[in-house]
Enzyme design. Sequence first.
Site, PDB file in Angstrom:
ATOM      1  N   GLY A  99       3.808 -11.186   6.807  1.00  0.00           N
ATOM      2  CA  GLY A  99       3.188  -9.776   6.113  1.00  0.00           C
ATOM      3  C   GLY A  99       1.667 -10.978   5.531  1.00  0.00           C
ATOM      4  CG  ASN A 100      -1.644  -8.955   6.034  1.00  0.00           C
ATOM      5  OD1 ASN A 100      -1.819  -7.540   5.307  1.00  0.00           O
ATOM      6  ND2 ASN A 100      -0.833  -8.022   6.962  1.00  0.00           N
ATOM      7  CG  HIS A 101      -2.097 -11.731   0.468  1.00  0.00           C
ATOM      8  ND1 HIS A 101      -1.411 -11.534  -0.662  1.00  0.00           N
ATOM      9  CD2 HIS A 101      -2.743 -13.291   1.024  1.00  0.00           C
ATOM     10  CE1 HIS A 101      -0.773 -12.944  -0.592  1.00  0.00           C
ATOM     11  NE2 HIS A 101      -0.930 -13.568   0.022  1.00  0.00           N
ATOM     12  CB  ALA A 155      -4.527  -6.512   6.958  1.00  0.00           C
TER      13      ALA A 155
END
Length: 403
Positions: free
Chosen positions: A212-214, A280
């Site tokens: 995943g990402n932030h 994102a």
Amino acid sequence: MSVLKGKKIVVGISAGIAAYKTAHLVRYFIKAGAEIRVIMTPASKDFVTPLTLSTLSNYPVASSFYNKNDDSAVWNSHVEYGLWADFMIIAPATANTMAKMANGICDNLLLATYLSSKCPVYFAPTMDLDMYLHPSTLKNIETLKSFGNTCIPATSGFLASGLIGEGRMAEPESIVAFIEKDLSQYLPLKGEKVMITAGPTYESIDPVRFIGNHSSGKMGFELAREAANLGAEVVLISGPSNESVSHPLIQRVDVVSAQEMYDAAHADYNVCDIVICAAAVADYTPKHVATLKIKKSSSEFSLDLMKTKDILASLGAEKKGQFLVGFALETDNEINNALGKLKKKNLDLIVLNSLRDKGAGFKKSTNKVTLIDKSEKISEFSLKSKAAVAVDIFNEIISKINA
Ligand code: CTP
């Protein structure tokens, strides 16, 4: 959010028993985030006190051109009230006040304000049954409508005189609903369909792990709110996010992976007018998802990844008149990289964030953006809340689609 938020409203009160209901009306307007100036006719003060109205509206009530008992004798300028207001509502509008409005008589501050105002005017008639049905009253209402004023019709019911019939001022809630509906038809994105992608995507490795990402989704959610506040019907396609939104014009579609976001975006694309990809999206996803939890059996571990589909680029390739907006998050050579993405993905506008700018990027409630359009016009904005950035982005989009 109500379309009344931030609106400047002159509330005029003339002398009818329904004046007591206007106190509630003012309360509803204030709760919706509007700013209020109350102007009362001298006789209306017999029905409801100026103190009640000034307390509820957080502003002194005006009822004469100046206060004769006050040595400072400050002039209440009817022209300024009229210029200040986004709209004016006269509630209750009595037979006497409507007759004067229809004939240009201005023997009090409320009537002088009405006569000099350039803003939209609503009026909510109230009077006893026979007065309401008198041809002169009906004619005056028609005359006011012919001036472009909007009548919020009286309702039928039990009247203060004991008679039952038409003449009751519409209830304050109904007046608010009437005005909200009326104002929303003039919103700049009324009738437009907007799609927004937001948040991160999670790419499963096994039943318990993911890549995943932030991204928090904040920017995309603010864009969805702003689009809905401007009157658009919004589809908000969100990856896993803790953000929440509640607006009758926003339909939220929750997805997890890049593939699910791709499918959701393509399902609605053809009926959309404006599309903003603020998500994102993971650029790579595991080639195979393990069906069972992967055990830490070896000292090294590697994953085979494959590219995800670029949602924005695929929408750009299939564009049929949609206004398409992308984001570019860059760390270096920002303008050139953003311009490259604008062209490669066939966008109308790109929103550039630089991670070199303090306060911009993931998880922050602020952002600093530069907008670049197809003609390579560059507009830089200062650091602002993400809500304010959403306003700037839609101002730019609206100016472009109306050009
Ligand atoms: N985007 C998308 N689908 C992807 C990847 C990106 O829709 N699979 C969209 C993002 O929502 C954003 C824009 O493309 O609007 C730019 O994303 P970014 O990651 O900055 O650019 P990339 O094209 O992926 O290039 P790179 O990561 O190499 O900078």
